[in-house]
Design a protein around this motif. Structure first.
Motif, PDB file in Angstrom:
ATOM      1  N   ARG B 753       0.748  -1.110   0.120  1.00 61.17           N
ATOM      2  CA  ARG B 753      -0.043   0.152  -0.150  1.00 61.17           C
ATOM      3  C   ARG B 753       0.966   1.250  -0.020  1.00 61.17           C
ATOM      4  NH1 ARG B 753      -2.880  -2.844   3.740  1.00 61.17           N
ATOM      5  NH2 ARG B 753      -1.502  -2.171   5.498  1.00 61.17           N
ATOM      6  N   GLU B 754       1.749   1.489   0.524  1.00 63.36           N
ATOM      7  CA  GLU B 754       2.594   2.693   1.022  1.00 63.36           C
ATOM      8  C   GLU B 754       4.000   2.605   0.204  1.00 63.36           C
ATOM      9  OE1 GLU B 754       3.010   2.771   5.109  1.00 63.36           O
ATOM     10  OE2 GLU B 754       0.591   2.273   5.389  1.00 63.36           O
ATOM     11  N   ALA B 755       4.341   1.725  -0.504  1.00 63.75           N
ATOM     12  CA  ALA B 755       5.650   1.774  -1.244  1.00 63.75           C
ATOM     13  C   ALA B 755       5.430   2.909  -2.415  1.00 63.75           C
ATOM     14  CB  ALA B 755       5.887   0.466  -2.251  1.00 63.75           C
ATOM     15  N   ASN B 756       6.386   3.950  -2.047  1.00 61.65           N
ATOM     16  CA  ASN B 756       6.389   4.972  -2.983  1.00 61.65           C
ATOM     17  C   ASN B 756       5.199   5.898  -2.910  1.00 61.65           C
ATOM     18  OD1 ASN B 756       7.848   3.011  -5.484  1.00 61.65           O
ATOM     19  ND2 ASN B 756       8.815   4.452  -4.337  1.00 61.65           N
ATOM     20  N   VAL B 757       4.533   5.987  -1.709  1.00 60.89           N
ATOM     21  CA  VAL B 757       3.305   7.006  -1.613  1.00 60.89           C
ATOM     22  C   VAL B 757       3.929   8.361  -1.620  1.00 60.89           C
ATOM     23  CG1 VAL B 757       1.698   7.912  -0.066  1.00 60.89           C
ATOM     24  CG2 VAL B 757       1.918   5.419  -0.690  1.00 60.89           C
ATOM     25  N   ARG B 758       3.444   9.186  -2.232  1.00 65.02           N
ATOM     26  CA  ARG B 758       4.002  10.549  -2.445  1.00 65.02           C
ATOM     27  C   ARG B 758       2.912  11.783  -2.197  1.00 65.02           C
ATOM     28  NH1 ARG B 758       7.663   8.543  -1.171  1.00 65.02           N
ATOM     29  NH2 ARG B 758       9.744   8.747  -1.791  1.00 65.02           N
ATOM     30  N   HIS B 799      -3.423  18.006   0.782  1.00 63.57           N
ATOM     31  CA  HIS B 799      -2.355  17.423   0.938  1.00 63.57           C
ATOM     32  C   HIS B 799      -2.606  15.906   0.516  1.00 63.57           C
ATOM     33  CE1 HIS B 799      -0.026  20.772   2.558  1.00 63.57           C
ATOM     34  NE2 HIS B 799      -1.133  20.819   3.367  1.00 63.57           N
ATOM     35  N   LEU B 800      -2.750  15.489  -0.830  1.00 65.34           N
ATOM     36  CA  LEU B 800      -3.270  14.067  -1.132  1.00 65.34           C
ATOM     37  C   LEU B 800      -2.356  13.064  -1.224  1.00 65.34           C
ATOM     38  CD1 LEU B 800      -6.029  15.418  -3.587  1.00 65.34           C
ATOM     39  CD2 LEU B 800      -6.149  14.929  -1.051  1.00 65.34           C
ATOM     40  N   PRO B 801      -2.234  12.118  -0.611  1.00 66.67           N
ATOM     41  CA  PRO B 801      -1.223  10.987  -0.717  1.00 66.67           C
ATOM     42  C   PRO B 801      -1.520  10.268  -2.121  1.00 66.67           C
ATOM     43  CG  PRO B 801      -2.546  10.451   0.950  1.00 66.67           C
ATOM     44  CD  PRO B 801      -3.198  11.849   0.510  1.00 66.67           C
ATOM     45  N   VAL B 802      -0.733  10.106  -3.194  1.00 65.63           N
ATOM     46  CA  VAL B 802      -0.970   9.154  -4.300  1.00 65.63           C
ATOM     47  C   VAL B 802       0.013   8.175  -4.393  1.00 65.63           C
ATOM     48  CG1 VAL B 802      -2.173  11.137  -5.405  1.00 65.63           C
ATOM     49  CG2 VAL B 802       0.445  10.818  -5.771  1.00 65.63           C
ATOM     50  N   ARG B 803      -0.509   7.058  -4.996  1.00 65.53           N
ATOM     51  CA  ARG B 803       0.545   5.850  -5.262  1.00 65.53           C
ATOM     52  C   ARG B 803       1.360   6.176  -6.263  1.00 65.53           C
ATOM     53  NH1 ARG B 803      -3.499   1.192  -3.163  1.00 65.53           N
ATOM     54  NH2 ARG B 803      -3.659   1.513  -1.294  1.00 65.53           N
ATOM     55  N   ALA B 804       2.468   6.885  -6.150  1.00 66.21           N
ATOM     56  CA  ALA B 804       3.529   7.177  -7.087  1.00 66.21           C
ATOM     57  C   ALA B 804       4.755   7.684  -6.667  1.00 66.21           C
ATOM     58  CB  ALA B 804       2.898   7.977  -8.151  1.00 66.21           C
ATOM     59  N   ALA B 903      -8.819  20.535 -20.857  1.00 67.52           N
ATOM     60  CA  ALA B 903      -7.856  20.089 -19.460  1.00 67.52           C
ATOM     61  C   ALA B 903      -7.279  18.596 -19.971  1.00 67.52           C
ATOM     62  CB  ALA B 903      -8.559  19.924 -18.165  1.00 67.52           C
ATOM     63  N   ILE B 904      -6.265  18.335 -19.652  1.00 64.99           N
ATOM     64  CA  ILE B 904      -5.841  16.993 -19.848  1.00 64.99           C
ATOM     65  C   ILE B 904      -5.828  16.379 -18.342  1.00 64.99           C
ATOM     66  CG2 ILE B 904      -3.718  15.506 -20.190  1.00 64.99           C
ATOM     67  CD1 ILE B 904      -2.657  17.764 -22.199  1.00 64.99           C
ATOM     68  N   VAL B 905      -6.499  15.417 -18.103  1.00 58.06           N
ATOM     69  CA  VAL B 905      -6.827  15.035 -16.646  1.00 58.06           C
ATOM     70  C   VAL B 905      -6.070  13.676 -16.375  1.00 58.06           C
ATOM     71  CG1 VAL B 905      -8.513  14.597 -15.088  1.00 58.06           C
ATOM     72  CG2 VAL B 905      -9.201  16.099 -17.006  1.00 58.06           C
ATOM     73  N   VAL B 906      -5.310  13.757 -15.277  1.00 57.77           N
ATOM     74  CA  VAL B 906      -4.571  12.581 -14.976  1.00 57.77           C
ATOM     75  C   VAL B 906      -5.124  12.151 -13.739  1.00 57.77           C
ATOM     76  CG1 VAL B 906      -2.362  11.718 -13.986  1.00 57.77           C
ATOM     77  CG2 VAL B 906      -2.321  13.270 -16.079  1.00 57.77           C
ATOM     78  N   ARG B 907      -5.547  11.004 -13.446  1.00 57.42           N
ATOM     79  CA  ARG B 907      -6.082  10.314 -12.187  1.00 57.42           C
ATOM     80  C   ARG B 907      -5.177   9.195 -11.703  1.00 57.42           C
ATOM     81  NH1 ARG B 907     -10.679  11.314 -15.231  1.00 57.42           N
ATOM     82  NH2 ARG B 907     -12.026  13.024 -14.302  1.00 57.42           N
ATOM     83  N   LEU B 908      -4.782   9.416 -10.376  1.00 61.07           N
ATOM     84  CA  LEU B 908      -4.108   8.258  -9.972  1.00 61.07           C
ATOM     85  C   LEU B 908      -4.537   7.623  -8.640  1.00 61.07           C
ATOM     86  CD1 LEU B 908      -0.585  10.203 -10.374  1.00 61.07           C
ATOM     87  CD2 LEU B 908      -1.190   8.100 -11.507  1.00 61.07           C
ATOM     88  N   PRO B 909      -4.443   6.572  -8.127  1.00 61.20           N
ATOM     89  CA  PRO B 909      -5.051   5.931  -7.108  1.00 61.20           C
ATOM     90  C   PRO B 909      -4.672   6.882  -5.753  1.00 61.20           C
ATOM     91  CG  PRO B 909      -3.839   4.422  -8.249  1.00 61.20           C
ATOM     92  CD  PRO B 909      -3.537   5.700  -8.917  1.00 61.20           C
TER      93      PRO B 909
END
Lengths: 212, 917
Positions: B753-758, B799-804, B903-909
């Protein structure tokens, strides 16, 4: 005898339960969502044990709108299919509730790490509980007992009235600290078109499955 | 005016005379004497007066030396006296052209409209810029040189350049019927190949084939025959491909699209063999799909099957001739894989691609480079300037400017070294010096050793101590194989002047060739002492041959401290690399031997304490995220779930005095296909993943999540052995269960879940924007006064944590901001509007949350989901789509509220880390 419907794409839970939960339970297995719905139309179950990932199920038996999901994933059908497989448990859950099945559901998934998500699902699809994958036979027995406790003699009849459960108002997109701010017209929920009622998405998913 | 000219000429002649009087060597200089001797008859024949003739000789002499300005000045003086003197007109035109002043050269040549040489020179001058005019001039030339077929050939060439194919063919036919027309077979073949290309461009494949066949017949063994054959083959293949495309390209159904996608993924994941196999199968099912043939071309190229790749790409082109992508792929393949031999065809493909997609600006640059590499300076310049006009800050802008500078750089005048050295060395008689120089010319230019030796003997007879002459004598002796004599001569030179680095080196090499290594080394050391860096290399090479590697390394260090290039540099670099390799191997051997005796236990301990954890791997290589999580998920679902979760139950049975369940369950767990084997398999997959990236993972001993689980599995194996004899421990099984099913299971979950969460917030987005603004292209724009638009960022303080990973987020945000900025600036200039909106979204059915980044702009150009799905190459979306897809997100184009157009919309988990610290 508590009647338990196990919905899983393999045989692991069925085998484990048959081996270790022999007293007080009777198990029936469904390999996918459509089969579970069919069984629930003809038989009564006290509790449903529902797996989350269905990566071994026939692709044509997966619930969820593959075309819409593919469009969402920028035309990547493989990714869309993987998404449906990874979250198939929730799509089945939505379809069950949409079909009027209010039998308690125990999901096998680690919602410990996703409490916000579980809170949302619980408010939408109650009665719902979950077991993490590390649960042993004792924990599973306890969880099934708790969930199906009210109908241990058999289970809910397909004709019995649904138990009401509280639902949160639907929020398709939000911003923290600015709920009152009008959203841009383009902002939508991730499912297209956005569901109008709590079960609509599931029914559209079922529809998609039937069309296939 | 005439008087002024006369006065100027007189002054100039006085100057020359003074210089000549001061320089006793000049009258005897062989070059002017030669020029005078050769030109004198012509000058007299044309009746030039002696003074003008002298000036003309000087002009010719300046021109021969490359002193264009002086030559032009002198020719002008001649023409002032004799305005129609053709050799002077031609000379002046030549000089002006070499000075870069083509207009002046043209004007000069036009002063003699009926002189055949001047007309020919003018036609040649204009052929690149104004080929039609050149055609007309060659026709004039034909009338001026009746009976000479050459003007017809030139006319045909010029007409082809002017795209007058009919005129070219007519002229060539007349040339070929002429007597003596076979004097230039290569030019004829080249022209025929050019005609074939022109007919092919015009769609007349039959005519193209005819000309290519004629070209091959004309000179079957000539230099261009191979190219003609390749082109003919290409036309034939294209015909075959055309017949395949009779029904046009076919679209793929979803199943085939998915199969194609799988094949592309295999190629992207480094399995070209598998990809090619799948694509071959697909091509047999859907033979009219250009996508399949295009992908097959890429796969075959990855397998180094150049011919197969080219055929596949040609098929794609034939199936979809109006799609630029295939033509570009084909053109680049031809350009890169044929060492420049087929640049003409590559240029044709790229030119057509550019016609099909004029917005593909980079093609102009690539075309320019191909023209440049083909020696087509004018075309190269035109393409590069066009590229800079449409993309002044494009990715190749800097390279294009550099290429233009090189293409337009005027040739410098030759330095006047001869004047600097126009006096003999101190104490050397002028005649000895002249003889020495004559000897040099005989040796260097004519390879006439005998005459060189005669001259050097004469020089030494005049001055026996002339060291340069002695050294040249030694070189001649070496060439004649007289090593002993050469060495003696060198020694004689060094006796007179011991500080001659090159002579010392020469002696050293001569001694080394004779096998006198010690003496050679002594000479090399002397050479090093007097400042010859090559001597250090020579000493190092000797030391290396002698097995003294450490000393050789030190000597090489001395060499590299003094030399940055030169004749021995490549060899020195190679020697250094070879020495380092051998020294490392030797040190490794010694260390290894010592290690075996002393350090094995320490090494094991060190290995256990070194290496990387999974966290570190993901930090360094976020692109592995999917593979790592797949392995971790397999560990959770295929090892723990349904398997080790029974351990507590069997422990309870043990406590109740029933060893049966323990024996049965543990037996299953350690079976060859059991949970323990699957754990090992997943672990090895992770280790192999790290090794593939050149990293050593230490998961078994160092990783905080996996190492305790590995220890628990070791304990489980021991318990399985004990269970066979009924000695399994219930307490130990419970401890193992806690380690695997409790802490281990949760640790794996945390990793997934948390690997590389930014976290994404305004600060992150603002920092990315500042990086884009600071990029050289935009910075340069700002420097030139172009105002860069303001980026409006809406985050509502979230402040939104995303998996990337940080790198992935940076790639996505920076690329999209750069694209938006480029496109909007180009289309809207000062009215450019850019916005970036951060939002949270929820899928109400699955409860999954996503973070949406909306990159808004007011550019008018159309951008669609399909263009993004196709990773629209001109906009560089490939990297964004790849990064987003890797993280199971999505990229789409959506409408945007005013003042934006889209708009170019990028959605990430979205991660839930903030709730799960």
């Amino acid at each position: 005898m508590t009647q338990v419907l196990i919905v899983e794409d393999g045989q692991e839970y069925s085998a484990l339960f048959q081996r270790y939960l022999t007293e007080g339970f009777s198990f029936t297995r469904a390999g996918d969502g459509p089969e579970a719905l069919l069984l629930l139309q003809t038989r009564a179950f006290a509790v449903i044990f529902l797996d989350m990932r269905f990566d071994r199920a026939e692709p044509s038996r997966l619930l969820g709108d593959l075309a819409a999901t593919t469009a969402r994933f920028t035309g990547d059908e493989a990714q869309a299919r993987r998404h449906l497989e990874d979250h198939q448990g929730v799509y089945i859950l939505a379809a069950l509730r949409e079909a009027g099945v209010s039998v308690p559901v125990v999901m096998s998934y680690d919602f410990d790490g996703e409490p916000r998500r579980f809170k949302h699902l619980e408010s939408r699809y109650a009665p719902l509980s979950y077991l993490t994958d590390d649960a042993g036979p004792a924990e599973i027995r306890a969880a099934l007992g708790r969930a199906g406790g009210g109908c241990s003699a058999g289970g809910e009849s397909p004709l019995s009235p649904r138990r009401p459960h509280a639902r949160r108002p639907e929020v398709s997109a939000r911003r923290r600290g600015s709920e009152a701010r009008p959203r841009p017209a383009t902002r939508r929920a991730l499912t297209r078109p956005p569901p109008r009622g709590p079960h609509e998405a599931a029914s559209s998913a079922l529809g998609a499955a039937r069309r296939r | 005016m005439r008087q002024l000219f006369g006065a100027g000429l007189t002054l100039w002649l006085v100057g020359v005379g003074v210089a000549a009087a001061q320089d006793p060597g000049v009258p005897n200089d062989p070059a002017p004497a030669q020029a005078e001797g050769e030109d004198g008859a012509d000058l007299v024949g044309l009746g030039l007066d002696p003074v003008t003739r002298g000036v003309f000789v000087e002009a010719a002499r300046h021109e021969a030396r490359g002193s264009w300005a002086r030559a032009a000045s002198a020719y002008s003086l001649v023409l002032g006296r004799e305005p129609t003197y053709a050799p002077a007109v031609l000379g002046l035109a030549r000089a002006r052209e070499r000075q870069g002043d083509r207009r002046a050269a043209e004007a000069t040549l036009r002063t003699l409209p009926m002189d055949a040489d001047a007309v020919e020179a003018l036609a040649a001058l204009l052929v690149e810029e104004r080929p039609a005019e050149s055609v007309s001039l060659y026709r004039t030339l034909g009338t001026l040189r009746l009976g000479d077929p050459a003007p017809l050939l030139f006319e045909a060439e010029a007409a082809l350049r002017a795209r007058d194919v009919g005129g070219s063919v007519a002229a060539l036919d007349r040339y070929l019927t002429f007597d003596g027309a076979s004097r230039s077979p290569d030019r004829v073949v080249e022209l025929m190949v050019g005609l074939a290309a022109a007919y092919k461009d015009a769609g007349d494949r039959e005519a193209a084939k005819m000309w290519l066949r004629r070209a091959i017949e004309q000179a079957p063994d000539g230099a261009l025959a191979e190219e003609a054959r390749a082109r003919l083959d290409r036309v034939l293949v294209e015909e075959a491909a055309d017949s395949l495309a009779l029904g046009g390209a076919e679209e793929l159904d979803p199943t085939l699209t998915a199969a194609l996608d799988l094949a592309r993924r295999a190629l992207a994941e480094g399995d070209p063999q598998g990809a090619a196999r799948r694509l071959e199968e697909l091509a047999s099912v859907a033979p009219r799909s250009p996508e399949i043939w295009g992908a097959l071309g890429e796969a075959r190229l990855a397998l180094n099957d150049v011919a197969g790749a080219e055929q596949a790409l040609m098929t794609a082109v034939a199936l979809q001739p109006d799609e630029a992508n295939w033509r570009v792929s084909l053109g680049r393949l031809i350009a890169l894989e044929y060492a420049g031999r087929r640049h003409r065809e590559a240029i044709e493909e790229l030119s057509v691609a550019l016609t099909l997609r004029p917005s593909w600006t980079e093609l102009r640059y690539h075309l320019g480079v191909l023209h440049q590499e083909s020696g087509e300076g004018v075309e190269a310049l035109r393409a590069l300037e066009e590229y800079l006009r449409v993309a002044p800050e494009g990715v190749y802008a800097e390279a294009a400017r550099l290429a233009i500078t090189r293409l337009t750089r005027p040739r410098p005048e030759a330095p006047s070294v001869e004047r600097l050295s126009a006096v003999p060395p101190d104490g050397v008689p002028p005649e000895a010096w002249r003889r020495y120089r004559l000897a040099q010319v005989y040796l260097r230019d004519r390879q006439d050793d005998a005459r060189a030796l005669a001259e050097i003997d004469a020089a030494l007879a005049l001055d026996p101590d002339y060291t340069d002459a002695i050294n040249l004598l030694a070189r001649l002796q070496l060439r004649a194989g007289q090593h002993d004599e050469a060495l003696a001569t060198y020694e004689r030179s060094l006796t007179m002047n011991p500080n001659q680095p090159q002579t010392l080196l020469s002696v050293g090499y001569a001694l080394q060739a004779e096998g006198q290594v010690a003496k050679a080394a002594a000479r090399f050391r002397e050479a090093a002492r007097v400042g010859a860096p090559e001597a250090w290399y020579a000493l190092a090479a000797l030391a290396e041959q002698d097995g003294r590697w450490m000393e050789a390394r030190e000597l090489l260090a001395e060499y590299f401290a003094r030399a940055a290039g030169g004749r021995d540099h490549e060899a020195a670099l190679a020697l250094r690399a070879s020495l380092e390799r051998r020294l490392r191997a030797t040190v490794g051997l010694i260390t290894g031997a010592a290690g075996i005796v002393l350090g094995v236990p320490l090494l094991i301990l060190r290995r256990r304490r070194s290496g990387l954890t999974l966290d570190a791997l993901l930090l360094q290589h976020p692109e592995c995220y999917e593979e790592v999580t797949a392995a971790l998920t397999a560990m959770r679902h295929e090892v723990i779930k349904h398997n080790t979760t029974v351990l507590k139950t069997v422990a309870d049975a043990l406590d109740a005095g029933d060893p049966g369940p323990a024996q049965e369950a543990l037996g299953r767990l350690v079976a060859p296909d059991g949970a323990v084997a699957r754990w090992e398999s997943s672990l090895r997959a992770l280790e192999a993943l790290g090794a593939g990236l050149g990293l050593r993972l230490n998961l078994r001993h160092l990783d905080p999540a996996l190492a305790p689980m590995c220890r628990a599995f070791d304990a489980l194996r021991r318990q399985a052995r004990r269970a066979r004899s009924g000695r399994a421990s219930a307490a130990e099984l419970r401890r193992i269960s806690d380690a695997l099913n409790g802490e281990g299971y949760r640790a794996l979950g945390r990793l997934i879940r948390e690997a590389n969460v930014r976290t994404l917030d305004e600060e992150t987005l603002r920092a990315a924007w500042e990086r884009v603004r600071a990029e050289p292209a935009f910075h340069a724009l700002a420097q030139r006064g172009q105002a860069l638009p303001h980026l409006t960022i809406h985050t509502d303080g979230m402040h939104l944590p995303v998996r990337a990973s940080a790198q992935e987020l940076d790639d996505i945000i920076v690329n999209l901001l750069r694209n938006n900025l480029q496109a909007t600036l180009a289309e809207r200039g000062d009215d450019a509007r850019l916005g970036l909106i951060l939002e949270e979204e929820l899928d109400p059915v699955t409860g999954l949350e996503e973070v949406a980044m909306r990159f808004c702009d007011n550019a008018r150009s159309v951008l669609t989901d399909e263009m993004i799905q196709g990773r629209y190459i001109a906009r560089g979306f490939g990297i964004v789509v790849e990064r987003v897809r890797r993280r199971r997100g999505s990229v789409r184009v959506e409408p945007a509220a005013a003042p934006y157009n889209k708009a170019i919309v990028v959605r990430l988990p979205r991660a839930e880390r903030e709730d799960n610290p």
